[in-house]
Design an enzyme around this catalytic site. Structure first.
Site, PDB file in Angstrom:
ATOM      1  N   ASN A  70       0.879  -1.156  -0.307  1.00  0.00           N
ATOM      2  CA  ASN A  70      -0.278   0.223   0.160  1.00  0.00           C
ATOM      3  C   ASN A  70       1.012   0.958  -0.034  1.00  0.00           C
ATOM      4  OD1 ASN A  70      -1.863   2.255   0.117  1.00  0.00           O
ATOM      5  ND2 ASN A  70      -2.743   0.974   2.611  1.00  0.00           N
ATOM      6  N   TRP A  71       1.151   1.670  -0.855  1.00  0.00           N
ATOM      7  CA  TRP A  71       2.193   3.030  -1.196  1.00  0.00           C
ATOM      8  C   TRP A  71       1.378   4.100  -0.965  1.00  0.00           C
ATOM      9  CZ3 TRP A  71       4.272   2.224  -6.683  1.00  0.00           C
ATOM     10  CH2 TRP A  71       4.474   0.739  -6.910  1.00  0.00           C
ATOM     11  N   LYS A  72       0.845   4.147  -0.146  1.00  0.00           N
ATOM     12  CA  LYS A  72      -0.719   5.395   0.446  1.00  0.00           C
ATOM     13  C   LYS A  72      -0.112   6.487  -0.516  1.00  0.00           C
ATOM     14  CE  LYS A  72      -0.070   3.607   4.977  1.00  0.00           C
ATOM     15  NZ  LYS A  72      -0.327   3.442   6.273  1.00  0.00           N
ATOM     16  N   HIS A  96      -9.999   1.168   3.987  1.00  0.00           N
ATOM     17  CA  HIS A  96      -8.507   1.187   4.859  1.00  0.00           C
ATOM     18  C   HIS A  96      -8.704   2.231   6.540  1.00  0.00           C
ATOM     19  CE1 HIS A  96      -4.271   2.287   5.929  1.00  0.00           C
ATOM     20  NE2 HIS A  96      -3.852   1.043   5.608  1.00  0.00           N
ATOM     21  N   GLU A 147      -7.046   4.694   7.452  1.00  0.00           N
ATOM     22  CA  GLU A 147      -6.802   6.098   7.329  1.00  0.00           C
ATOM     23  C   GLU A 147      -8.301   6.088   6.627  1.00  0.00           C
ATOM     24  OE1 GLU A 147      -3.048   4.993   4.776  1.00  0.00           O
ATOM     25  OE2 GLU A 147      -2.371   5.257   7.256  1.00  0.00           O
ATOM     26  N   GLU A 160      -5.826  -5.292  10.099  1.00  0.00           N
ATOM     27  CA  GLU A 160      -5.188  -4.263  10.419  1.00  0.00           C
ATOM     28  C   GLU A 160      -5.290  -3.836  12.200  1.00  0.00           C
ATOM     29  OE1 GLU A 160      -2.567  -3.049   6.745  1.00  0.00           O
ATOM     30  OE2 GLU A 160      -4.368  -1.545   6.550  1.00  0.00           O
ATOM     31  N   GLY A 198       1.856   1.777  10.747  1.00  0.00           N
ATOM     32  CA  GLY A 198       3.130   2.794  10.435  1.00  0.00           C
ATOM     33  C   GLY A 198       3.637   3.000  11.853  1.00  0.00           C
ATOM     34  N   SER A 237       2.684  -2.759  10.520  1.00  0.00           N
ATOM     35  CA  SER A 237       4.660  -2.704  10.787  1.00  0.00           C
ATOM     36  C   SER A 237       4.788  -4.027  10.019  1.00  0.00           C
ATOM     37  CB  SER A 237       4.569  -2.089  12.109  1.00  0.00           C
ATOM     38  OG  SER A 237       4.282  -0.843  12.233  1.00  0.00           O
ATOM     39  N   GLY A 291       2.860  -1.868   4.431  1.00  0.00           N
ATOM     40  CA  GLY A 291       2.802   0.033   3.931  1.00  0.00           C
ATOM     41  C   GLY A 291       4.539   0.387   3.771  1.00  0.00           C
ATOM     42  N   GLY A 292       4.513   1.100   4.933  1.00  0.00           N
ATOM     43  CA  GLY A 292       6.175   1.470   4.946  1.00  0.00           C
ATOM     44  C   GLY A 292       6.663   0.821   3.689  1.00  0.00           C
TER      45      GLY A 292
HETATM   46  C1  PEP Z   1      -1.299  -0.146   5.795  1.00  0.00           C
HETATM   47  O1  PEP Z   1      -1.012   1.123   6.233  1.00  0.00           O
HETATM   48  O2  PEP Z   1      -1.999  -0.733   5.021  1.00  0.00           O
HETATM   49  C2  PEP Z   1      -0.070  -0.623   7.193  1.00  0.00           C
HETATM   50  C3  PEP Z   1       0.179  -1.824   7.127  1.00  0.00           C
HETATM   51  O3  PEP Z   1       1.064   0.088   7.195  1.00  0.00           O
HETATM   52  P1  PEP Z   1       2.900   0.061   7.489  1.00  0.00           P
HETATM   53  O4  PEP Z   1       2.538  -1.336   7.482  1.00  0.00           O
HETATM   54  O5  PEP Z   1       3.441   1.367   7.304  1.00  0.00           O
HETATM   55  O6  PEP Z   1       2.198  -0.289   9.174  1.00  0.00           O
END
Ligand code: PEP
Length: 245
Positions: A8-10, A93, A95, A160, A166, A205, A226-227
């Site tokens: 997920n490049w957001k 998601h 967010e 999640e 994050g 994470s 994500g990250g």
């Molecule tokens: C996400 O936003 O879907 C996610 C899991 O982010 P991260 O891996 O950065 O925690």
């Protein structure tokens, strides 16, 4: 079932950076057993899809509108994502649930639209730290599933925990195992036998260092990253930790 490793490049990357990242992922994808997916911002879906044509890496969106078209300034319809080359879309998601106050009912309507457009929805659920601190994590997630998933549901669920996204905090293996077991039971209750075939991703994470132990847990069908998906090497290292079968 093959595990799915989704990035997920957001709201990251300029166009050339997104294309370069996609090319980096594709360059290292050979020999990886897991299914690979990258989800750039909608503006970059077509360019990333073009860069990934003929590779095993799929492209997805990060959200879509519930309507096929119409007067919805700034929104993106599921058929537009499909037309641009996406085959998946992340929905609900945390967010988006937080920033845009998306409700379970809206997530369900978007999920129906995605399925109708030929996209595979990845529906996200997860509790906040406040819910977990009072032992409500399973009831919250069960409620989100019941409210967000249409029947039938030819899609993917991503668990999640909001507090792990994050933050560098990861749910313990015991927490993940307990929640994924709970989600599987809910899927069977909501969808009948078809609930057995829905992949349940873990997200929060995920890094190369913890991917192996998380992906080996029962009922973990992959990861939503994500990250760590913003560096091709890290994303590929996570994908290499996936278990096949
Ligand atoms: C996400 O936003 O879907 C996610 C899991 O982010 P991260 O891996 O950065 O925690």
């Amino acid at each position: 079932m093959r595990q799915l490793i989704a990035g997920n490049w957001k709201m990251h990357c300029l166009m050339r950076e997104a294309v370069a990242l996609a090319e980096g992922v594709a360059a290292g994808a050979g020999g990886i057993a897991a299914e690979l997916l990258v989800c750039p911002t909608a503006l970059h879906v077509a360019a990333v899809a073009a860069a990934l044509k003929g590779t095993p890496v799929a492209v997805g969106g990060q959200d879509c509108h519930a309507a096929k078209q119409g007067a919805h300034t700034g929104d993106i319809a599921a058929p537009m994502l499909r037309d641009a080359g996406a085959t998946f879309v992340i929905l609900g998601h945390s967010e988006r649930r937080h920033d845009h106050h998306e409700t379970d009912a809206q997530v369900r309507a978007k999920t129906v639209a995605a399925i109708e457009a030929g996209l595979t929805p990845i529906v996200c659920v997860g509790e906040t730290e406040a819910h977990r601190s009072v032992g409500e994590e399973q009831s919250v997630v069960a409620g989100q599933l019941a409210g967000s998933l249409p029947t039938p549901f030819p899609g993917v669920v991503a668990y999640e925990p909001v507090w792990a996204i994050g933050t560098g905090k990861t749910a313990t293996e015991a927490d993940v195992e307990a929640m994924h077991g709970c989600i599987r039971r809910e899927l069977l209750r909501l969808l009948g036998a078809a609930g057995a075939g829905v992949r349940i991703l873990y997200g929060g994470s995920v890094r190369p260092a913890n991917a192996g132990s998380l992906l080996a847990l029962p009922e973990v069908g992959g990861a939503l990253v994500g990250g760590a998906s913003l560096k091709a090497d890290d994303f590929l290292a996570i994908a290499r930790a996936a278990v096949s079968g």
